[in-house]
Scaffold this motif. Structure first.
Motif, PDB file in Angstrom:
ATOM      1  N   LYS A 173      -3.196   6.913  -9.769  1.00 28.15           N
ATOM      2  CA  LYS A 173      -2.872   6.054  -8.614  1.00 28.15           C
ATOM      3  C   LYS A 173      -3.078   7.196  -7.494  1.00 28.15           C
ATOM      4  CE  LYS A 173      -0.616   2.651  -5.892  1.00 28.15           C
ATOM      5  NZ  LYS A 173      -1.941   1.992  -5.326  1.00 28.15           N
ATOM      6  N   TYR A 174      -4.138   7.101  -6.558  1.00 32.36           N
ATOM      7  CA  TYR A 174      -3.895   7.656  -5.204  1.00 32.36           C
ATOM      8  C   TYR A 174      -3.541   6.946  -3.955  1.00 32.36           C
ATOM      9  CZ  TYR A 174      -6.144  11.325  -7.788  1.00 32.36           C
ATOM     10  OH  TYR A 174      -6.344  12.481  -8.710  1.00 32.36           O
ATOM     11  N   PRO A 175      -3.053   7.692  -3.093  1.00 33.53           N
ATOM     12  CA  PRO A 175      -2.610   6.762  -1.889  1.00 33.53           C
ATOM     13  C   PRO A 175      -3.958   6.018  -1.371  1.00 33.53           C
ATOM     14  CG  PRO A 175      -1.976   8.954  -1.645  1.00 33.53           C
ATOM     15  CD  PRO A 175      -2.769   8.884  -2.963  1.00 33.53           C
ATOM     16  N   ASP A 176      -3.383   4.930  -0.812  1.00 29.81           N
ATOM     17  CA  ASP A 176      -4.361   4.082   0.029  1.00 29.81           C
ATOM     18  C   ASP A 176      -4.908   4.620   1.263  1.00 29.81           C
ATOM     19  OD1 ASP A 176      -4.412   1.635  -1.657  1.00 29.81           O
ATOM     20  OD2 ASP A 176      -2.321   1.858  -1.474  1.00 29.81           O
ATOM     21  N   LEU A 177      -3.896   5.462   1.947  1.00 31.27           N
ATOM     22  CA  LEU A 177      -3.959   6.364   3.001  1.00 31.27           C
ATOM     23  C   LEU A 177      -3.409   7.744   3.206  1.00 31.27           C
ATOM     24  CD1 LEU A 177      -5.437   6.530   5.740  1.00 31.27           C
ATOM     25  CD2 LEU A 177      -3.300   5.281   6.633  1.00 31.27           C
ATOM     26  N   ILE A 178      -3.776   8.672   3.500  1.00 31.95           N
ATOM     27  CA  ILE A 178      -3.269   9.894   3.673  1.00 31.95           C
ATOM     28  C   ILE A 178      -3.198  10.398   4.981  1.00 31.95           C
ATOM     29  CG2 ILE A 178      -3.178  12.484   3.000  1.00 31.95           C
ATOM     30  CD1 ILE A 178      -4.426  11.614   0.495  1.00 31.95           C
ATOM     31  N   ILE A 179      -2.113  10.852   5.726  1.00 33.73           N
ATOM     32  CA  ILE A 179      -2.142  10.944   7.099  1.00 33.73           C
ATOM     33  C   ILE A 179      -1.771  12.599   6.908  1.00 33.73           C
ATOM     34  CG2 ILE A 179      -1.137  10.695   9.429  1.00 33.73           C
ATOM     35  CD1 ILE A 179      -0.613   7.976   8.345  1.00 33.73           C
ATOM     36  N   CYS A 180      -2.449  13.175   7.851  1.00 31.49           N
ATOM     37  CA  CYS A 180      -2.453  14.627   7.646  1.00 31.49           C
ATOM     38  C   CYS A 180      -2.294  15.337   9.284  1.00 31.49           C
ATOM     39  CB  CYS A 180      -3.344  15.421   7.180  1.00 31.49           C
ATOM     40  SG  CYS A 180      -3.237  17.226   7.225  1.00 31.49           S
ATOM     41  N   ASN A 181      -1.390  16.009   9.621  1.00 33.78           N
ATOM     42  CA  ASN A 181      -1.409  16.525  11.212  1.00 33.78           C
ATOM     43  C   ASN A 181      -1.908  17.879  11.301  1.00 33.78           C
ATOM     44  OD1 ASN A 181       0.845  17.963  10.203  1.00 33.78           O
ATOM     45  ND2 ASN A 181       2.237  16.761  11.300  1.00 33.78           N
ATOM     46  N   LYS A 182      -2.977  18.319  10.445  1.00 37.67           N
ATOM     47  CA  LYS A 182      -3.427  19.655  10.396  1.00 37.67           C
ATOM     48  C   LYS A 182      -4.900  19.795  11.397  1.00 37.67           C
ATOM     49  CE  LYS A 182      -3.298  22.109   6.963  1.00 37.67           C
ATOM     50  NZ  LYS A 182      -2.238  22.953   6.571  1.00 37.67           N
ATOM     51  N   GLN A 183      -4.909  18.621  12.128  1.00 33.79           N
ATOM     52  CA  GLN A 183      -6.004  18.778  13.172  1.00 33.79           C
ATOM     53  C   GLN A 183      -7.573  19.071  12.422  1.00 33.79           C
ATOM     54  OE1 GLN A 183      -5.797  18.140  16.500  1.00 33.79           O
ATOM     55  NE2 GLN A 183      -3.899  17.272  15.500  1.00 33.79           N
ATOM     56  N   ASP A 184      -7.739  18.165  11.437  1.00 29.38           N
ATOM     57  CA  ASP A 184      -8.954  17.990  10.757  1.00 29.38           C
ATOM     58  C   ASP A 184      -9.449  19.204  10.111  1.00 29.38           C
ATOM     59  OD1 ASP A 184     -11.218  16.904   9.889  1.00 29.38           O
ATOM     60  OD2 ASP A 184     -12.336  16.811  11.688  1.00 29.38           O
TER      61      ASP A 184
ATOM     62  N   SER B 197       0.736  -1.125   0.135  1.00 28.14           N
ATOM     63  CA  SER B 197      -0.051  -0.013  -0.021  1.00 28.14           C
ATOM     64  C   SER B 197       0.831   1.213  -0.053  1.00 28.14           C
ATOM     65  CB  SER B 197      -0.846   0.002   1.239  1.00 28.14           C
ATOM     66  OG  SER B 197      -1.802  -0.976   1.187  1.00 28.14           O
ATOM     67  N   TRP B 198       0.256   2.145  -0.580  1.00 27.36           N
ATOM     68  CA  TRP B 198       1.062   3.705  -0.359  1.00 27.36           C
ATOM     69  C   TRP B 198       0.286   4.376   0.843  1.00 27.36           C
ATOM     70  CZ3 TRP B 198       0.083   7.738  -4.927  1.00 27.36           C
ATOM     71  CH2 TRP B 198       0.940   8.796  -4.401  1.00 27.36           C
ATOM     72  N   VAL B 199       0.939   4.818   1.785  1.00 23.38           N
ATOM     73  CA  VAL B 199       0.476   5.891   2.521  1.00 23.38           C
ATOM     74  C   VAL B 199       1.435   7.176   2.445  1.00 23.38           C
ATOM     75  CG1 VAL B 199       0.336   6.274   5.029  1.00 23.38           C
ATOM     76  CG2 VAL B 199       0.257   3.917   4.287  1.00 23.38           C
TER      77      VAL B 199
END
Length: 179
Positions: free
Chosen positions: A23-34, A2-4
């Motif tokens: 192709k888009y990531p399988d998961l994106i993690i962001c630390n911008k607080q929603d 998977s691509w994160v």
């Protein structure tokens, strides 16, 4: 596999790479607080987005990712703990030609290059390790002329160079081709 993808700013780099890869990531993690308002709107709905605390723990990183994931950092603006780097396939894009100018390591390399009066800079992709911007180099962009350019033009030109590096790297990882 998977691509994160990890980011702290707008996610525009992830969007541009994804569009080119188809192709888009399988998961994106962001630390911008929603804060969806500051994220590139073209990313919304393309991949699941996990909003995390500004300083994720070792346990957080290990929970969110698997050993065989390809994890990419796009302006993550956080130092990933060494223990996580040792147990995951994490790659960082850095908009400073640290192979020639080690003083461009760390935060804001584009501005550092301008302030130093460099004639050129570039981008690199490297494997993330416990040492800040010190992991093995995966790929280096062509030199990017930055002399006598506006700050916006320097950032834009280095952004384009970074997109090309990421595209070539990820195309090879996911599709087995770099041509």
């Amino acid at each position: 596999m998977s691509w994160v993808a990890l980011f702290s700013q707008t996610g525009s780099e992830i969007y541009e790479i994804s569009k080119q890869l188809n192709k888009y990531p399988d998961l994106i993690i962001c630390n911008k607080q929603d804060n969806l308002n500051s994220i590139n709107p073209n990313l919304i709905g393309k991949s699941p987005i996990l909003f995390c605390s500004p300083k994720p723990s070792i346990e957080d990183y290990l929970e969110w990712t698997k050993e065989d994931d390809i994890i990419t950092m796009h302006g993550w603006l956080r130092i990933v703990p060494g223990e996580v780097c040792e147990n995951r396939n994490i790659y960082n894009g850095h908009p400073g030609l640290i192979t020639e100018f080690p003083e461009l390591k760390g935060k804001d390399p584009q501005q550092k290059a301008i302030d130093l009066g460099l004639q050129y800079s570039g981008c690199i992709l490297h494997k993330a390790t416990a040492e800040l911007d010190g992991g093995p180099i995966i790929s280096v962009s062509d030199k990017v002329d930055i002399q006598n350019k506006s700050v916006d033009d320097v950032f834009s030109d280095l952004h384009k160079a970074s997109i090309e590096l990421w595209f070539n790297f990820l195309r090879k990882e996911f599709y087995g081709t770099s041509d």
